[in-house]
Design an enzyme around this catalytic site. Sequence first.
Site, PDB file in Angstrom:
ATOM      1  N   LYS A  25     -24.373 -15.004  -4.009  1.00  0.00           N
ATOM      2  CA  LYS A  25     -24.245 -14.797  -5.464  1.00  0.00           C
ATOM      3  C   LYS A  25     -25.432 -15.402  -6.203  1.00  0.00           C
TER       4      LYS A  25
ATOM      5  N   GLY B  10     -24.715  -1.027   8.732  1.00  0.00           N
ATOM      6  CA  GLY B  10     -23.408  -1.269   8.113  1.00  0.00           C
ATOM      7  C   GLY B  10     -23.522  -1.286   6.601  1.00  0.00           C
TER       8      GLY B  10
ATOM      9  N   GLY C 186     -21.263  -1.947   4.433  1.00  0.00           N
ATOM     10  CA  GLY C 186     -20.059  -2.611   3.942  1.00  0.00           C
ATOM     11  C   GLY C 186     -20.444  -3.594   2.848  1.00  0.00           C
ATOM     12  N   VAL C 187     -19.645  -4.641   2.705  1.00  0.00           N
ATOM     13  CA  VAL C 187     -19.833  -5.562   1.585  1.00  0.00           C
ATOM     14  C   VAL C 187     -21.170  -6.303   1.680  1.00  0.00           C
ATOM     15  N   ILE C 188     -21.465  -6.869   2.862  1.00  0.00           N
ATOM     16  CA  ILE C 188     -22.715  -7.632   2.991  1.00  0.00           C
ATOM     17  C   ILE C 188     -23.914  -6.694   2.877  1.00  0.00           C
TER      18      ILE C 188
ATOM     19  N   GLU D 168     -24.729   3.663   8.257  1.00  0.00           N
ATOM     20  CA  GLU D 168     -23.288   3.382   8.289  1.00  0.00           C
ATOM     21  C   GLU D 168     -22.603   4.349   9.258  1.00  0.00           C
TER      22      GLU D 168
ATOM     23  N   GLY E 206     -19.484  -6.463  10.188  1.00  0.00           N
ATOM     24  CA  GLY E 206     -18.200  -7.150  10.246  1.00  0.00           C
ATOM     25  C   GLY E 206     -18.329  -8.524  10.876  1.00  0.00           C
TER      26      GLY E 206
ATOM     27  N   ALA F 247     -12.627 -15.580   0.906  1.00  0.00           N
ATOM     28  CA  ALA F 247     -12.484 -17.014   0.674  1.00  0.00           C
ATOM     29  C   ALA F 247     -11.177 -17.334  -0.050  1.00  0.00           C
TER      30      ALA F 247
ATOM     31  N   HIS G 133     -10.853  -8.391 -29.738  1.00  0.00           N
ATOM     32  CA  HIS G 133     -11.852  -7.383 -30.049  1.00  0.00           C
ATOM     33  C   HIS G 133     -13.090  -8.054 -30.624  1.00  0.00           C
TER      34      HIS G 133
HETATM   35  P1  FAD Z   1     -15.383 -20.424   7.221  1.00  0.00           P
HETATM   36  O1  FAD Z   1     -15.885 -20.439   5.835  1.00  0.00           O
HETATM   37  O2  FAD Z   1     -16.088 -19.601   8.230  1.00  0.00           O
HETATM   38  O3  FAD Z   1     -15.354 -21.947   7.686  1.00  0.00           O
HETATM   39  C1  FAD Z   1     -14.970 -22.309   8.961  1.00  0.00           C
HETATM   40  C2  FAD Z   1     -15.576 -23.668   9.266  1.00  0.00           C
HETATM   41  O4  FAD Z   1     -15.029 -24.143  10.475  1.00  0.00           O
HETATM   42  C3  FAD Z   1     -17.075 -23.641   9.462  1.00  0.00           C
HETATM   43  O5  FAD Z   1     -17.671 -24.593   8.628  1.00  0.00           O
HETATM   44  C4  FAD Z   1     -17.282 -24.001  10.933  1.00  0.00           C
HETATM   45  O6  FAD Z   1     -18.448 -24.799  11.151  1.00  0.00           O
HETATM   46  C5  FAD Z   1     -16.037 -24.799  11.205  1.00  0.00           C
HETATM   47  N1  FAD Z   1     -15.637 -24.783  12.606  1.00  0.00           N
HETATM   48  C6  FAD Z   1     -15.410 -23.716  13.402  1.00  0.00           C
HETATM   49  N2  FAD Z   1     -14.953 -24.116  14.607  1.00  0.00           N
HETATM   50  C7  FAD Z   1     -14.908 -25.470  14.574  1.00  0.00           C
HETATM   51  C8  FAD Z   1     -14.512 -26.447  15.495  1.00  0.00           C
HETATM   52  N3  FAD Z   1     -14.029 -26.123  16.695  1.00  0.00           N
HETATM   53  N4  FAD Z   1     -14.635 -27.755  15.132  1.00  0.00           N
HETATM   54  C9  FAD Z   1     -15.112 -28.108  13.901  1.00  0.00           C
HETATM   55  N5  FAD Z   1     -15.469 -27.204  12.980  1.00  0.00           N
HETATM   56  C10 FAD Z   1     -15.359 -25.911  13.307  1.00  0.00           C
HETATM   57  N6  FAD Z   1     -15.634 -13.970   0.477  1.00  0.00           N
HETATM   58  C11 FAD Z   1     -15.230 -13.892  -0.797  1.00  0.00           C
HETATM   59  O7  FAD Z   1     -14.036 -14.052  -1.071  1.00  0.00           O
HETATM   60  N7  FAD Z   1     -16.110 -13.650  -1.817  1.00  0.00           N
HETATM   61  C12 FAD Z   1     -17.433 -13.460  -1.576  1.00  0.00           C
HETATM   62  O8  FAD Z   1     -18.210 -13.240  -2.514  1.00  0.00           O
HETATM   63  C13 FAD Z   1     -17.889 -13.531  -0.245  1.00  0.00           C
HETATM   64  N8  FAD Z   1     -19.186 -13.368   0.033  1.00  0.00           N
HETATM   65  C14 FAD Z   1     -19.614 -13.478   1.331  1.00  0.00           C
HETATM   66  C15 FAD Z   1     -20.961 -13.283   1.601  1.00  0.00           C
HETATM   67  C16 FAD Z   1     -21.424 -13.377   2.895  1.00  0.00           C
HETATM   68  C17 FAD Z   1     -22.885 -13.169   3.165  1.00  0.00           C
HETATM   69  C18 FAD Z   1     -20.527 -13.702   3.947  1.00  0.00           C
HETATM   70  C19 FAD Z   1     -21.012 -13.854   5.352  1.00  0.00           C
HETATM   71  C20 FAD Z   1     -19.182 -13.879   3.689  1.00  0.00           C
HETATM   72  C21 FAD Z   1     -18.721 -13.765   2.379  1.00  0.00           C
HETATM   73  N9  FAD Z   1     -17.365 -13.919   2.076  1.00  0.00           N
HETATM   74  C22 FAD Z   1     -16.945 -13.797   0.775  1.00  0.00           C
HETATM   75  C23 FAD Z   1     -16.372 -14.212   3.103  1.00  0.00           C
HETATM   76  C24 FAD Z   1     -16.052 -15.711   3.103  1.00  0.00           C
HETATM   77  O9  FAD Z   1     -17.243 -16.424   3.299  1.00  0.00           O
HETATM   78  C25 FAD Z   1     -15.038 -16.024   4.181  1.00  0.00           C
HETATM   79  O10 FAD Z   1     -13.899 -15.222   4.017  1.00  0.00           O
HETATM   80  C26 FAD Z   1     -14.631 -17.483   4.101  1.00  0.00           C
HETATM   81  O11 FAD Z   1     -15.741 -18.329   4.246  1.00  0.00           O
HETATM   82  C27 FAD Z   1     -13.589 -17.802   5.167  1.00  0.00           C
HETATM   83  O12 FAD Z   1     -13.204 -19.125   5.019  1.00  0.00           O
HETATM   84  P2  FAD Z   1     -12.669 -19.971   6.251  1.00  0.00           P
HETATM   85  O13 FAD Z   1     -12.450 -21.335   5.728  1.00  0.00           O
HETATM   86  O14 FAD Z   1     -11.565 -19.247   6.910  1.00  0.00           O
HETATM   87  O15 FAD Z   1     -13.863 -19.985   7.303  1.00  0.00           O
HETATM   88  P1  NAI Z   2     -17.673  -4.956   6.401  1.00  0.00           P
HETATM   89  O1  NAI Z   2     -16.470  -4.767   7.241  1.00  0.00           O
HETATM   90  O2  NAI Z   2     -17.532  -5.056   4.940  1.00  0.00           O
HETATM   91  O3  NAI Z   2     -18.683  -3.767   6.664  1.00  0.00           O
HETATM   92  C1  NAI Z   2     -19.176  -3.470   7.935  1.00  0.00           C
HETATM   93  C2  NAI Z   2     -19.605  -2.021   7.958  1.00  0.00           C
HETATM   94  O4  NAI Z   2     -20.333  -1.792   9.133  1.00  0.00           O
HETATM   95  C3  NAI Z   2     -18.424  -1.055   7.943  1.00  0.00           C
HETATM   96  O5  NAI Z   2     -18.599  -0.108   6.923  1.00  0.00           O
HETATM   97  C4  NAI Z   2     -18.471  -0.447   9.334  1.00  0.00           C
HETATM   98  O6  NAI Z   2     -18.015   0.888   9.350  1.00  0.00           O
HETATM   99  C5  NAI Z   2     -19.943  -0.539   9.661  1.00  0.00           C
HETATM  100  N1  NAI Z   2     -20.255  -0.557  11.077  1.00  0.00           N
HETATM  101  C6  NAI Z   2     -19.598  -1.204  12.058  1.00  0.00           C
HETATM  102  N2  NAI Z   2     -20.206  -0.986  13.252  1.00  0.00           N
HETATM  103  C7  NAI Z   2     -21.275  -0.193  12.988  1.00  0.00           C
HETATM  104  C8  NAI Z   2     -22.285   0.375  13.800  1.00  0.00           C
HETATM  105  N3  NAI Z   2     -22.340   0.164  15.116  1.00  0.00           N
HETATM  106  N4  NAI Z   2     -23.221   1.153  13.208  1.00  0.00           N
HETATM  107  C9  NAI Z   2     -23.202   1.381  11.877  1.00  0.00           C
HETATM  108  N5  NAI Z   2     -22.246   0.870  11.057  1.00  0.00           N
HETATM  109  C10 NAI Z   2     -21.307   0.088  11.613  1.00  0.00           C
HETATM  110  O7  NAI Z   2     -18.420  -6.215   7.029  1.00  0.00           O
HETATM  111  P2  NAI Z   2     -19.655  -7.054   6.509  1.00  0.00           P
HETATM  112  O8  NAI Z   2     -20.390  -6.354   5.442  1.00  0.00           O
HETATM  113  O9  NAI Z   2     -20.357  -7.485   7.735  1.00  0.00           O
HETATM  114  O10 NAI Z   2     -18.959  -8.295   5.858  1.00  0.00           O
HETATM  115  C11 NAI Z   2     -18.039  -9.052   6.632  1.00  0.00           C
HETATM  116  C12 NAI Z   2     -16.910  -9.522   5.809  1.00  0.00           C
HETATM  117  O11 NAI Z   2     -17.317 -10.619   4.998  1.00  0.00           O
HETATM  118  C13 NAI Z   2     -16.363  -8.497   4.833  1.00  0.00           C
HETATM  119  O12 NAI Z   2     -15.464  -7.621   5.437  1.00  0.00           O
HETATM  120  C14 NAI Z   2     -15.685  -9.381   3.840  1.00  0.00           C
HETATM  121  O13 NAI Z   2     -14.435  -9.721   4.335  1.00  0.00           O
HETATM  122  C15 NAI Z   2     -16.578 -10.602   3.807  1.00  0.00           C
HETATM  123  N6  NAI Z   2     -17.474 -10.503   2.665  1.00  0.00           N
HETATM  124  C16 NAI Z   2     -16.929 -10.476   1.420  1.00  0.00           C
HETATM  125  C17 NAI Z   2     -17.728 -10.377   0.309  1.00  0.00           C
HETATM  126  C18 NAI Z   2     -17.097 -10.311  -1.026  1.00  0.00           C
HETATM  127  O14 NAI Z   2     -15.915 -10.594  -1.126  1.00  0.00           O
HETATM  128  N7  NAI Z   2     -17.827  -9.964  -2.077  1.00  0.00           N
HETATM  129  C19 NAI Z   2     -19.177 -10.322   0.412  1.00  0.00           C
HETATM  130  C20 NAI Z   2     -19.644 -10.307   1.774  1.00  0.00           C
HETATM  131  C21 NAI Z   2     -18.800 -10.426   2.843  1.00  0.00           C
END
Ligand code: FAD
Ligand code: NAI
Length: 476
Positions: free
Chosen positions: A57, A190, A192-194, A213, A282, A331, A455
Amino acid sequence: MKNFDVVVIGAGPAGYVAAVRAGQLGFTVACIEKWRSPKGEAALGGTCLNVGCIPSKALLESSENYEKVLHSFGDHGISVKGVEFDVAKMLARKDAVVSKNTKGIEFLFRKNKVAWLKGHGKFLGTADGGYRLEVSGGDATEVVTAKNVIIATGSKARHLPDVPVDNVRVCDNEGALALPAVPKTLGVIGAGVIGLELGSVWRRLGADVTLLEALPSFLASCDEAVAKDAWKAFTKEQGLKINLGVRLGQVRQTRSGVTVEYTDADGRAQKLECERLIVSIGRVPNTENLGLESIGLKTDARGFIDVDGHCRTAARGVFAVGDVVRGPMLAHKGEEEGVMAAEIIAGQAGHVNYETIPWVIYTAPEIAWVGKTEQQLRAEGAAYKVGSFPFSANGRALSQGEPGGFVKVLADAKTDRILGVHVIHAHASEQIAEAVLAMEFMAAAEDVARTCHAHPSLSEVMKEAMLGVDKRSIHI
Ligand code: FAD
Ligand code: NAI
């Protein structure tokens, strides 16, 4: 040996929130976390704060500001000459935002007396009425016991088989958030969202971005009307090249970049040459080396820990929350589950309503939704009504120069209960909260339609769309 009422493994949003809530409830709590920043510093916050929600963000905001200066300020009569950007400064700002957030969790841990055990957490087995856990890889290896354990180990990026991610040429989210310079050409696997969020960041800064995709349809989990509008905005207006229905072939690193061979939707062999490649296909749960077998737990075929509707595992007193269990990898979903688990341990009635978890994609325009899509309702054979209202008929949106997009409401044809709300607009992430609240209170569309909205505000579009369910929007 230290003994705790609750030990949480993982300090991402699911884990740190669970730990804080458990602390508030009066338990002795420890949270085991092994994360290290690229500088080698131990950090709380997990994927979300370090390499996910927050840094993405921050970069989305910086790159959008740049694009606004280039393309939107002129309409306001503001001309800016010699606009430049500095990627290193943008990345440093992003890192500072991350650090402020992760330090904030350290403060919350101190405030709520949560002990941070640095290192990898692993079950060793059961102990008297509880569990023994090892913490290793930090300053020293130690063994602690816990009456209750909340597993919140999160997820990591799924990689393509045989395509190593070096986070230099071939990146997952970690590398994609830290490119040292804008690549001329950027490939993204992909859409998707990322792929869309980070593809947008680098496109705004000047990269020629191509997304490949596998699915034949764009944003299949969004409402079809929103997906159609988003497709137009991202491809025609912004120039993201999105190829749907592709089948990936060989991916090779070359001296100058990466070559991706693929078959397009018409079955033709194609080749994409790009300076850098982001793989965003994913995420997979983190369950390796957790010692689950020592307490009789297993993962399912995809690596997730099995839980019931209240995040209880089959082991008494052991919960699992966040990305490591079923449901959307978001999250805020993990945070709600973390609170629920802590409250259930305290004998309270913890609960998460999985029907009202909002989704937001932080592109421009943003896309946000809660509840069912129109195609889902159709497939279910549900009787529903639709109300829709465009931002182009809203005074505030016009004043802000953000007239694109709409709110679409789906309501039960008989009861008028809101079944789904879909928003595509520059500020959809803020708008959706009203819809989530309405659905949480099981509101009818008429309840929101009869609620006075300030408004001029963007929120009037929500009200007008709710009025539209009974074809009585005023301003259209
Ligand atoms: P995580 O955040 O993955 O945290 C797990 C933690 O556990 C890590 O710090 C790891 O080091 C620790 N851990 C793992 N195994 C062990 C172990 N055995 N011992 C000690 N520590 C350990 N979600 C949203 O809702 N909004 C968004 O805008 C959004 N944007 C995203 C953008 C990107 C680029 C990515 C990759 C993800 C995004 N997400 C977003 C998804 C979001 O980040 C995850 O859904 C969220 O972080 C999951 O939370 P969690 O606590 O389950 O796991
Ligand atoms: P994603 O599931 O959103 O998108 C992955 C995309 O890759 C899908 O459209 C899928 O069809 C495609 N795909 C899979 N295998 C493929 C292949 N071999 N070739 C071509 N396309 C392929 O997963 P992404 O973007 O990696 O994000 C992971 C997760 O992180 C999200 O599902 C979401 O839960 C979380 N996230 C949330 C955000 C938010 O809330 N704003 C921002 C970023 C991530």
